[in-house]
Motif scaffolding. Sequence first.
Motif, PDB file in Angstrom:
ATOM      1  N   LEU A  11      42.128 -15.773  22.185  1.00 55.57           N
ATOM      2  CA  LEU A  11      43.343 -15.332  21.662  1.00 55.57           C
ATOM      3  C   LEU A  11      44.518 -15.726  22.570  1.00 55.57           C
ATOM      4  O   LEU A  11      45.590 -16.127  22.137  1.00 55.57           O
ATOM      5  CB  LEU A  11      43.494 -13.879  21.397  1.00 55.57           C
ATOM      6  CG  LEU A  11      42.858 -13.360  20.118  1.00 55.57           C
ATOM      7  CD1 LEU A  11      42.917 -11.805  20.018  1.00 55.57           C
ATOM      8  CD2 LEU A  11      43.044 -14.267  18.856  1.00 55.57           C
ATOM      9  N   LYS A  60      47.926 -10.714   8.675  1.00 56.43           N
ATOM     10  CA  LYS A  60      46.741 -10.014   9.459  1.00 56.43           C
ATOM     11  C   LYS A  60      46.084 -11.071  10.203  1.00 56.43           C
ATOM     12  O   LYS A  60      45.673 -10.661  11.290  1.00 56.43           O
ATOM     13  CB  LYS A  60      45.853  -9.432   8.261  1.00 56.43           C
ATOM     14  CG  LYS A  60      46.262  -8.521   7.210  1.00 56.43           C
ATOM     15  CD  LYS A  60      46.436  -7.169   7.919  1.00 56.43           C
ATOM     16  CE  LYS A  60      46.983  -6.164   7.029  1.00 56.43           C
ATOM     17  NZ  LYS A  60      47.165  -4.818   7.567  1.00 56.43           N
ATOM     18  N   THR A  61      46.255 -12.343   9.894  1.00 59.39           N
ATOM     19  CA  THR A  61      45.492 -13.404  10.847  1.00 59.39           C
ATOM     20  C   THR A  61      46.465 -13.975  12.003  1.00 59.39           C
ATOM     21  O   THR A  61      46.023 -14.970  12.524  1.00 59.39           O
ATOM     22  CB  THR A  61      44.858 -14.347  10.006  1.00 59.39           C
ATOM     23  OG1 THR A  61      45.750 -15.235   9.218  1.00 59.39           O
ATOM     24  CG2 THR A  61      43.799 -13.677   8.968  1.00 59.39           C
ATOM     25  N   LEU A  66      47.283 -10.121  16.125  1.00 54.34           N
ATOM     26  CA  LEU A  66      45.935  -9.688  16.487  1.00 54.34           C
ATOM     27  C   LEU A  66      45.943  -9.203  18.112  1.00 54.34           C
ATOM     28  O   LEU A  66      45.304  -8.320  18.313  1.00 54.34           O
ATOM     29  CB  LEU A  66      45.088 -10.897  16.429  1.00 54.34           C
ATOM     30  CG  LEU A  66      44.594 -11.163  14.821  1.00 54.34           C
ATOM     31  CD1 LEU A  66      43.772 -12.575  14.809  1.00 54.34           C
ATOM     32  CD2 LEU A  66      43.804 -10.084  14.288  1.00 54.34           C
ATOM     33  N   ARG A  67      46.841 -10.117  18.778  1.00 58.24           N
ATOM     34  CA  ARG A  67      46.717  -9.703  20.370  1.00 58.24           C
ATOM     35  C   ARG A  67      47.409  -8.163  20.411  1.00 58.24           C
ATOM     36  O   ARG A  67      46.783  -7.535  21.271  1.00 58.24           O
ATOM     37  CB  ARG A  67      47.604 -10.637  21.092  1.00 58.24           C
ATOM     38  CG  ARG A  67      46.951 -11.995  21.416  1.00 58.24           C
ATOM     39  CD  ARG A  67      47.816 -12.601  22.214  1.00 58.24           C
ATOM     40  NE  ARG A  67      47.658 -14.042  21.929  1.00 58.24           N
ATOM     41  CZ  ARG A  67      48.349 -14.938  21.292  1.00 58.24           C
ATOM     42  NH1 ARG A  67      49.560 -14.544  20.957  1.00 58.24           N
ATOM     43  NH2 ARG A  67      48.069 -16.344  21.447  1.00 58.24           N
ATOM     44  N   HIS A  69      47.140  -5.856  18.274  1.00 59.26           N
ATOM     45  CA  HIS A  69      46.423  -4.890  17.891  1.00 59.26           C
ATOM     46  C   HIS A  69      45.338  -4.463  19.048  1.00 59.26           C
ATOM     47  O   HIS A  69      45.049  -3.282  19.054  1.00 59.26           O
ATOM     48  CB  HIS A  69      45.916  -5.292  16.548  1.00 59.26           C
ATOM     49  CG  HIS A  69      44.552  -4.434  16.082  1.00 59.26           C
ATOM     50  ND1 HIS A  69      44.848  -3.426  15.527  1.00 59.26           N
ATOM     51  CD2 HIS A  69      43.338  -4.577  16.137  1.00 59.26           C
ATOM     52  CE1 HIS A  69      43.351  -2.771  15.291  1.00 59.26           C
ATOM     53  NE2 HIS A  69      42.689  -3.783  15.678  1.00 59.26           N
TER      54      HIS A  69
END
Length: 75
Positions: A11, A60-61, A66-67, A69
């Motif tokens: 990521l 969401k992607t 994401l990081r 989250h």
Amino acid sequence: MEPEKLPEDKLESGEFDIIKMDVLEKDAAYGFSRNLQTWLVDFTKYHMVYEDDIEMFLEKTNLHALREHFEENNM
């Protein structure tokens, strides 16, 4: 039976290594990219995401989301 796609995600850099993937799917002509964010966005360009779900899919992607989250949830 189709081969599994198992990305080894990084990521921080947005790049990843494919552990197992059908050779034909690893073609840029079909939307494949070595950059994870680009590959995910290309899913929408190649109609792999239902049109009504594109906005939510991209939200969401998003690698930044994401990081955050994973950081917030100590993952």
